[in-house]
Design a protein around this motif. Structure first.
Motif, PDB file in Angstrom:
ATOM      1  N   GLY A 154       0.850  -1.161  -0.131  1.00 50.40           N
ATOM      2  CA  GLY A 154       0.200  -0.028  -0.083  1.00 50.40           C
ATOM      3  C   GLY A 154       0.980   1.256   0.028  1.00 50.40           C
ATOM      4  N   HIS A 155       0.234   2.199  -0.237  1.00 50.44           N
ATOM      5  CA  HIS A 155       0.890   3.730  -0.150  1.00 50.44           C
ATOM      6  C   HIS A 155       1.047   4.225   1.131  1.00 50.44           C
ATOM      7  CE1 HIS A 155       2.314   7.495  -2.086  1.00 50.44           C
ATOM      8  NE2 HIS A 155       1.553   7.968  -1.061  1.00 50.44           N
ATOM      9  N   ASP A 206       4.271   2.693  -3.371  1.00 49.63           N
ATOM     10  CA  ASP A 206       4.296   1.612  -2.585  1.00 49.63           C
ATOM     11  C   ASP A 206       5.482   0.783  -2.387  1.00 49.63           C
ATOM     12  OD1 ASP A 206       3.751  -1.465  -4.422  1.00 49.63           O
ATOM     13  OD2 ASP A 206       3.688   0.836  -5.341  1.00 49.63           O
TER      14      ASP A 206
END
Length: 94
Positions: A31-32, A39
């Motif tokens: 995920g960011h 990411d």
């Protein structure tokens, strides 16, 4: 001097490692993350092994420098405290 050198080296390694070091220590499962531009899996894949190693070791090098400086100060204080005070009993006068 070694402690100061290690602290400077730690800052240099943080600068070289950057996002790769952050992602090595804080993987976010694809995920960011707010500390990374994309990411972490992409950052780690695109980073060289030098960037990843620099980022992974930067904190430990910096901490070793801090511990070295603290140990040097403690040893200096202990050494000065154990020195004989040659002029402690002397008085000026005739």
């Amino acid at each position: 001097m070694v402690g100061l050198g290690a602290i400077v080296l730690g800052f240099f390694l943080i600068a070289v490692g950057g996002e790769a070091g952050w992602c090595y220590h804080h993987p976010d499962d694809g995920g960011h993350h707010i500390h990374a531009s994309q990411d972490c899996s992409t950052i780690l894949r695109s980073s060289s092994w030098i960037e990843v190693f620099a980022g992974a070791s930067a904190v430990w090098v910096f901490l070793a420098g801090v511990v070295s400086l603290i140990a040097a100060v403690l040893l200096l204080v202990a050494h000065e405290a154990s020195r004989p005070k040659w002029n402690a009993g002397r008085t000026s006068g005739r």
